[in-house]
Write an enzyme that holds these catalytic residues in place. Structure first.
Site, PDB file in Angstrom:
ATOM      1  N   THR A 110       0.872  -1.173   0.000  1.00 36.43           N
ATOM      2  CA  THR A 110       0.000   0.000   0.000  1.00 36.43           C
ATOM      3  C   THR A 110       0.909   1.224   0.000  1.00 36.43           C
ATOM      4  OG1 THR A 110      -1.685  -1.144   1.284  1.00 36.43           O
ATOM      5  CG2 THR A 110      -1.807   1.252   1.229  1.00 36.43           C
ATOM      6  N   LYS A 185      -7.638   1.487  -3.141  1.00 37.78           N
ATOM      7  CA  LYS A 185      -7.283   1.086  -1.772  1.00 37.78           C
ATOM      8  C   LYS A 185      -7.416   2.266  -0.802  1.00 37.78           C
ATOM      9  CE  LYS A 185      -5.029  -0.974   1.661  1.00 37.78           C
ATOM     10  NZ  LYS A 185      -5.591  -2.057   2.435  1.00 37.78           N
TER      11      LYS A 185
HETATM   12  P1  NAD Z   1       5.907  -5.561   7.540  1.00 39.71           P
HETATM   13  O1  NAD Z   1       6.653  -4.387   8.076  1.00 39.71           O
HETATM   14  O2  NAD Z   1       5.510  -6.664   8.458  1.00 39.71           O
HETATM   15  O3  NAD Z   1       6.719  -6.223   6.320  1.00 39.71           O
HETATM   16  C1  NAD Z   1       7.481  -5.513   5.409  1.00 39.71           C
HETATM   17  C2  NAD Z   1       8.742  -6.320   5.146  1.00 39.71           C
HETATM   18  O4  NAD Z   1       9.499  -5.663   4.122  1.00 39.71           O
HETATM   19  C3  NAD Z   1       9.651  -6.422   6.363  1.00 39.71           C
HETATM   20  O5  NAD Z   1       9.941  -7.785   6.611  1.00 39.71           O
HETATM   21  C4  NAD Z   1      10.912  -5.641   5.957  1.00 39.71           C
HETATM   22  O6  NAD Z   1      12.101  -6.180   6.518  1.00 39.71           O
HETATM   23  C5  NAD Z   1      10.876  -5.790   4.450  1.00 39.71           C
HETATM   24  N1  NAD Z   1      11.610  -4.769   3.713  1.00 39.71           N
HETATM   25  C6  NAD Z   1      11.605  -3.427   3.893  1.00 39.71           C
HETATM   26  N2  NAD Z   1      12.374  -2.824   2.960  1.00 39.71           N
HETATM   27  C7  NAD Z   1      12.859  -3.816   2.169  1.00 39.71           C
HETATM   28  C8  NAD Z   1      13.687  -3.839   1.020  1.00 39.71           C
HETATM   29  N3  NAD Z   1      14.184  -2.720   0.488  1.00 39.71           N
HETATM   30  N4  NAD Z   1      13.982  -5.031   0.454  1.00 39.71           N
HETATM   31  C9  NAD Z   1      13.477  -6.188   0.986  1.00 39.71           C
HETATM   32  N5  NAD Z   1      12.685  -6.228   2.074  1.00 39.71           N
HETATM   33  C10 NAD Z   1      12.378  -5.056   2.653  1.00 39.71           C
HETATM   34  O7  NAD Z   1       4.609  -4.942   6.830  1.00 39.71           O
HETATM   35  P2  NAD Z   1       3.272  -5.718   6.406  1.00 39.71           P
HETATM   36  O8  NAD Z   1       2.270  -5.623   7.501  1.00 39.71           O
HETATM   37  O9  NAD Z   1       3.646  -7.037   5.840  1.00 39.71           O
HETATM   38  O10 NAD Z   1       2.739  -4.740   5.260  1.00 39.71           O
HETATM   39  C11 NAD Z   1       3.297  -4.754   3.962  1.00 39.71           C
HETATM   40  C12 NAD Z   1       2.464  -3.837   3.089  1.00 39.71           C
HETATM   41  O11 NAD Z   1       1.119  -4.297   3.076  1.00 39.71           O
HETATM   42  C13 NAD Z   1       2.405  -2.393   3.577  1.00 39.71           C
HETATM   43  O12 NAD Z   1       2.480  -1.537   2.485  1.00 39.71           O
HETATM   44  C14 NAD Z   1       1.077  -2.311   4.308  1.00 39.71           C
HETATM   45  O13 NAD Z   1       0.540  -0.985   4.326  1.00 39.71           O
HETATM   46  C15 NAD Z   1       0.245  -3.245   3.460  1.00 39.71           C
HETATM   47  N6  NAD Z   1      -0.900  -3.851   4.154  1.00 39.71           N
HETATM   48  C16 NAD Z   1      -0.759  -4.351   5.397  1.00 39.71           C
HETATM   49  C17 NAD Z   1      -1.870  -4.923   6.037  1.00 39.71           C
HETATM   50  C18 NAD Z   1      -1.760  -5.496   7.429  1.00 39.71           C
HETATM   51  O14 NAD Z   1      -2.792  -5.776   8.055  1.00 39.71           O
HETATM   52  N7  NAD Z   1      -0.551  -5.718   7.956  1.00 39.71           N
HETATM   53  C19 NAD Z   1      -3.107  -4.964   5.378  1.00 39.71           C
HETATM   54  C20 NAD Z   1      -3.203  -4.477   4.081  1.00 39.71           C
HETATM   55  C21 NAD Z   1      -2.088  -3.909   3.467  1.00 39.71           C
END
Ligand code: NAD
Length: 312
Positions: A110, A185
């Site tokens: 997102t 979204k």
């Molecule tokens: P998270 O922080 O748990 O996971 C993100 C991952 O990306 C982490 O493991 C981090 O180490 C990794 N990362 C960051 N920069 C990186 C890079 N340059 N190269 C490789 N890995 C990298 O976040 P999440 O909850 O999994 O959310 C991910 C996306 O999904 C976000 O954009 C969030 O807004 C969206 N989202 C989350 C939810 C939710 O409920 N958690 C729901 C809908 C959408």
């Protein structure tokens, strides 16, 4: 490459090599579902803990991000921010260069519409098809493969992405051209943030009026006040047993992520000239809530702040 996405008759059942960058709370269960569907998943994450967890789920962890793109039919990113997505798509990262010519780039993060369009442009310059495909459904939906994907991109790119996304979700909606998935979204989540506050205010008012929460629920759930924030995710304990309010407001969907999405919708409103006054107010309330130390609580816990303000 074992399979080619978009070729063949039964596109949903094909096995392919898929790169997955960003194996966090959402990315890991999504990648696991791809493994379960028979795809070979080559993963990369900057966090060692995330990498270890992914190995346990059958993801083949690569030493560098470009290695996760080499030989892949598709590369999925699931990253925290527009800056992170731009960094992975940038020339310097080597991911787009490492991906084969017919590789499809799918960003499920997102992020702001501007970064999404920049990512599409970088993919296009590298000769790759791309779609933005953010999700709704949270960690539970990611684990159960019941996510909704909102996709933006060409018909061709969407057609190629659909079978991959279908292995991780229940609904895949083509919203329009590049960036349209992100636009859908943030519009949806602006409704959600505002409606959660509206429902919370109604319960706070009911408390002050001596109206029982169950009575308000029984009436509003079957009247014109009905909405998802009330009937599926009720912010007070009691009426909806599965809602986070009955489980210590553990997320679910963390308040910090709601603030992120409301900030994205306000940025898009400012840029496009849309007037979204309730969206702006919802963003301010969530900012107050997070500054009070509740960023890790479920976003429905905003009810507690609203109720406390009503009492003082
Ligand atoms: P998270 O922080 O748990 O996971 C993100 C991952 O990306 C982490 O493991 C981090 O180490 C990794 N990362 C960051 N920069 C990186 C890079 N340059 N190269 C490789 N890995 C990298 O976040 P999440 O909850 O999994 O959310 C991910 C996306 O999904 C976000 O954009 C969030 O807004 C969206 N989202 C989350 C939810 C939710 O409920 N958690 C729901 C809908 C959408």
């Amino acid at each position: 490459m074992r399979g080619h996405i978009g070729a063949g008759k039964d596109r949903g059942m094909e096995m392919a090599v898929i790169g997955f960058i960003g194996l966090g709370n959402m990315g890991l269960p999504m990648a696991s579902n791809l493994v379960r569907a028979g795809h070979e998943v080559r993963g990369y994450d900057t966090s060692p803990d995330a990498r270890d967890a992914a190995v346990a789920r059958g993801v083949r962890i690569m030493a560098e991000a470009p290695h996760a793109a080499t030989g892949c039919a598709a590369v999925i990113t699931m990253l925290p921010s527009g800056a992170a997505v731009r960094a992975v798509y940038a020339e310097a990262s080597g991911v787009l260069r490492a991906a084969p010519a017919d590789c499809l780039m799918i960003d499920c993060s997102t992020i702001d519409v501007e970064s999404a369009c920049a990512a599409h442009a970088m993919a296009g310059q590298a000769g790759k098809r791309s779609i933005d495909a953010p999700v709704s459904g949270g960690v539970g939906g990611a684990a159960a493969a019941t996510l909704t994907f909102m996709a933006g991109g060409t018909d061709d790119a969407f057609g190629a992405a659909r079978p991959v996304l279908a292995a991780m979700g229940a609904r895949v909606v083509h919203c329009g051209a590049a960036g349209a998935g992100q636009a859908a979204k943030i519009c949806n989540n602006m409704i959600l943030g505002i409606s959660m506050i509206a429902v919370s205010e109604a319960f706070a008012l009911a408390d002050r009026l001596g109206l029982s929460r169950q009575a308000l629920f029984d009436v509003a759930a079957n009247s014109s006040g009905q909405c998802w924030s009330l009937t599926s995710y009720c912010p007070v304990p009691g009426p909806v047993p599965a809602s986070p309010a009955n489980h210590g407001y553990r997320p679910g969907f963390a308040a910090a992520l709601m603030l992120k999405d409301l900030s994205l919708s306000q940025a898009a409103a400012a840029q496009s000239g849309a007037v979204t006054e309730l969206g702006a107010h919802a963003m301010r309330l969530y900012r107050d809530f997070i500054e009070a130390g509740h960023g890790g609580d479920d976003f429905s816990a905003i009810f507690r702040m609203i109720a406390e303000r009503s009492v003082s």
